[in-house]
Design an enzyme around this catalytic site. Structure first.
Site, mmCIF file in Angstrom:
data_model
loop_
_atom_site.group_PDB
_atom_site.id
_atom_site.type_symbol
_atom_site.label_atom_id
_atom_site.label_comp_id
_atom_site.label_asym_id
_atom_site.label_seq_id
_atom_site.Cartn_x
_atom_site.Cartn_y
_atom_site.Cartn_z
ATOM 1 N N THR A 196 44.876 17.308 62.363
ATOM 2 C CA THR A 196 44.923 15.910 62.817
ATOM 3 C C THR A 196 45.139 15.829 64.331
ATOM 4 O O THR A 196 45.100 14.750 64.899
ATOM 5 C CB THR A 196 46.072 15.143 62.126
ATOM 6 O OG1 THR A 196 47.303 15.708 62.526
ATOM 7 C CG2 THR A 196 45.962 15.184 60.636
ATOM 8 N N ASP A 254 51.111 24.051 56.513
ATOM 9 C CA ASP A 254 52.550 24.232 56.715
ATOM 10 C C ASP A 254 53.387 23.040 56.271
ATOM 11 O O ASP A 254 54.615 23.112 56.345
ATOM 12 C CB ASP A 254 52.863 24.463 58.205
ATOM 13 C CG ASP A 254 52.733 23.174 59.001
ATOM 14 O OD1 ASP A 254 51.629 22.589 58.985
ATOM 15 O OD2 ASP A 254 53.731 22.718 59.577
ATOM 16 N N ASP A 309 48.871 22.677 63.865
ATOM 17 C CA ASP A 309 50.284 22.510 64.237
ATOM 18 C C ASP A 309 51.197 22.958 63.107
ATOM 19 O O ASP A 309 51.103 22.471 61.985
ATOM 20 C CB ASP A 309 50.548 21.051 64.602
ATOM 21 C CG ASP A 309 49.769 20.650 65.828
ATOM 22 O OD1 ASP A 309 49.959 21.291 66.862
ATOM 23 O OD2 ASP A 309 48.941 19.727 65.739
ATOM 24 N N GLY A 331 49.246 12.484 63.444
ATOM 25 C CA GLY A 331 48.512 11.838 64.529
ATOM 26 C C GLY A 331 49.483 11.248 65.542
ATOM 27 O O GLY A 331 50.388 10.500 65.171
ATOM 28 N N GLY A 332 49.286 11.599 66.795
ATOM 29 C CA GLY A 332 50.226 11.167 67.835
ATOM 30 C C GLY A 332 50.248 9.662 68.054
ATOM 31 O O GLY A 332 51.321 9.071 68.212
ATOM 32 N N ASN A 377 43.688 19.683 72.331
ATOM 33 C CA ASN A 377 44.887 20.488 72.050
ATOM 34 C C ASN A 377 44.520 21.791 71.343
ATOM 35 O O ASN A 377 45.148 22.826 71.562
ATOM 36 C CB ASN A 377 45.871 19.717 71.165
ATOM 37 C CG ASN A 377 46.380 18.446 71.826
ATOM 38 O OD1 ASN A 377 46.188 18.254 73.009
ATOM 39 N ND2 ASN A 377 47.020 17.600 71.046
ATOM 40 N N ASP A 434 44.915 24.810 59.218
ATOM 41 C CA ASP A 434 45.616 23.757 59.923
ATOM 42 C C ASP A 434 46.068 24.343 61.267
ATOM 43 O O ASP A 434 46.073 25.565 61.433
ATOM 44 C CB ASP A 434 46.834 23.343 59.071
ATOM 45 C CG ASP A 434 47.787 22.456 59.821
ATOM 46 O OD1 ASP A 434 47.322 21.444 60.383
ATOM 47 O OD2 ASP A 434 48.995 22.761 59.863
HETATM 48 C C1 XBP Z 1 49.947 17.721 63.318
HETATM 49 C C2 XBP Z 1 49.975 16.344 63.817
HETATM 50 C C3 XBP Z 1 49.522 16.047 65.174
HETATM 51 C C4 XBP Z 1 50.455 16.536 66.264
HETATM 52 C C5 XBP Z 1 50.287 15.726 67.503
HETATM 53 O O1 XBP Z 1 48.671 18.024 62.900
HETATM 54 O O2 XBP Z 1 50.338 15.455 63.104
HETATM 55 O O3 XBP Z 1 49.410 14.670 65.270
HETATM 56 O O4 XBP Z 1 51.806 16.402 65.845
HETATM 57 O O5 XBP Z 1 48.989 15.795 67.996
HETATM 58 P P1 XBP Z 1 48.222 19.313 62.006
HETATM 59 P P2 XBP Z 1 48.251 14.516 68.582
HETATM 60 O O6 XBP Z 1 49.433 19.965 61.431
HETATM 61 O O7 XBP Z 1 47.292 18.725 60.987
HETATM 62 O O8 XBP Z 1 47.477 20.205 62.964
HETATM 63 O O9 XBP Z 1 49.235 13.800 69.459
HETATM 64 O O10 XBP Z 1 47.087 15.071 69.360
HETATM 65 O O11 XBP Z 1 47.817 13.666 67.424
HETATM 66 MG MG MG Z 2 50.493 21.273 60.249
#
Ligand code: XBP
Ligand code: MG
Length: 265
Positions: free
Chosen positions: A126, A186, A14, A55-56, A131, A12
């Site tokens: 996601t 996470d 973020d 997802g943003g 990014n 993953d």
């Molecule tokens: C984390 C998310 C992402 C980011 C924002 O994803 O939910 O949507 O917060 O990014 P992960 P975007 O932990 O699965 O990596 O605005 O590009 O969606």
């Molecule tokens: Mg994450």
């Protein structure tokens, strides 16, 4: 059923590779809102609640539906959200280029060890593909993008985590069964996605996810750990497993073998 050897790690992004949410994504959302003349301000506490939705674009919609119902939305809400999100991505990638967000402890070490051990690497997130590229570019360097044979990200599957689709998509691209892979996550949404894709999963928590339900995780630690800066185990069994206070390839291999033995038994 025969035991399957460990062949790949799926990460993953973020919260797992880097603590991007509080000082990265959240700040970028707020800059995009300001720029659009909106008085929306996502503080840290509210943002923690908004993280329930991955997802943003989906997060902005969730905010409007549950936290800002008084807002009179424009007729074409999809386009409005998409515009805001595009601006947010530009701010976010600029913040990364400025070096605002480092990788979490132990991440670079584990990636390098995995490569040396001949393990295959992939990303299942996601977040928007740009990014991921920006994060890797500005932490490990541009060439490190080639370390990942698959970067599964963003809208490539319509159903984002907690749906397992992004993992299933990545596994299909790699032509690997889930039993040959280990995922790193996470959050509750992440572990649900990985679990429903049948993946053995290790969790590193962060301030937003510390209290999430990680019942499905093989191991929950506060961080991957570095030599001289060990992890703290928060849940899961390390009994019978040799380790040096760090999540390294050897520790993950032993967990994987243990899991395989239980599966085969
Ligand atoms: C984390 C998310 C992402 C980011 C924002 O994803 O939910 O949507 O917060 O990014 P992960 P975007 O932990 O699965 O990596 O605005 O590009 O969606
Ligand atoms: Mg994450």
């Amino acid at each position: 059923m025969t035991a399957v050897p460990m062949k790949a790690f799926l990460f993953d992004v973020d919260g797992t590779l880097a603590d991007t949410e509080r000082d990265g994504h959240r700040v970028a959302f707020n800059l995009a809102f300001q720029e659009a003349g909106l008085d929306w301000d996502w503080g840290v506490e509210l943002y923690g609640q908004l993280l329930a939705v991955t997802g943003g674009k989906e997060r902005i919609r969730y905010y409007l539906e549950h936290f800002n119902t008084a807002f009179s939305a424009p007729a074409d809400l999809d386009a409005f959200i998409a515009g805001l999100h595009q601006a947010k991505t530009a701010h976010y990638t600029r913040l990364l280029a400025e070096g605002a967000i480092p990788l979490r402890p132990g991440v670079e070490r584990l990636l390098r060890e995995a490569r040396e051990a001949g393990l295959r690497l992939a990303i299942a997130t996601t977040t928007t593909p740009a990014n991921v590229t920006a994060l890797i570019d500005h932490t490990l360097g541009h060439e490190a993008l080639d370390w990942f044979e698959v970067i599964a990200a963003g809208d490539v599957v319509p159903a984002k985590k907690p749906a397992p689709d992004i993992y299933t998509w990545a596994l299909a691209k790699m032509d690997l069964p889930p039993a040959a892979c280990v995922a790193f996550e996470d959050s509750a949404n992440g572990i649900l996605a990985a679990r429903d894709a049948d993946l053995l999963t290790l969790v590193t928590v962060n301030d937003f996810t510390r209290d999430h339900d990680f019942d499905a995780a093989a191991l929950v630690v506060d961080q991957l750990g570095e030599p001289g800066a060990p992890f703290t185990v928060l849940a899961g069994e390390l009994e019978g497993i040799r380790h040096q206070g760090m999540v390294d390839v050897e520790l993950v291999r032993q967990l994987h073998q243990q899991h395989q033995r239980q599966r085969v038994a």
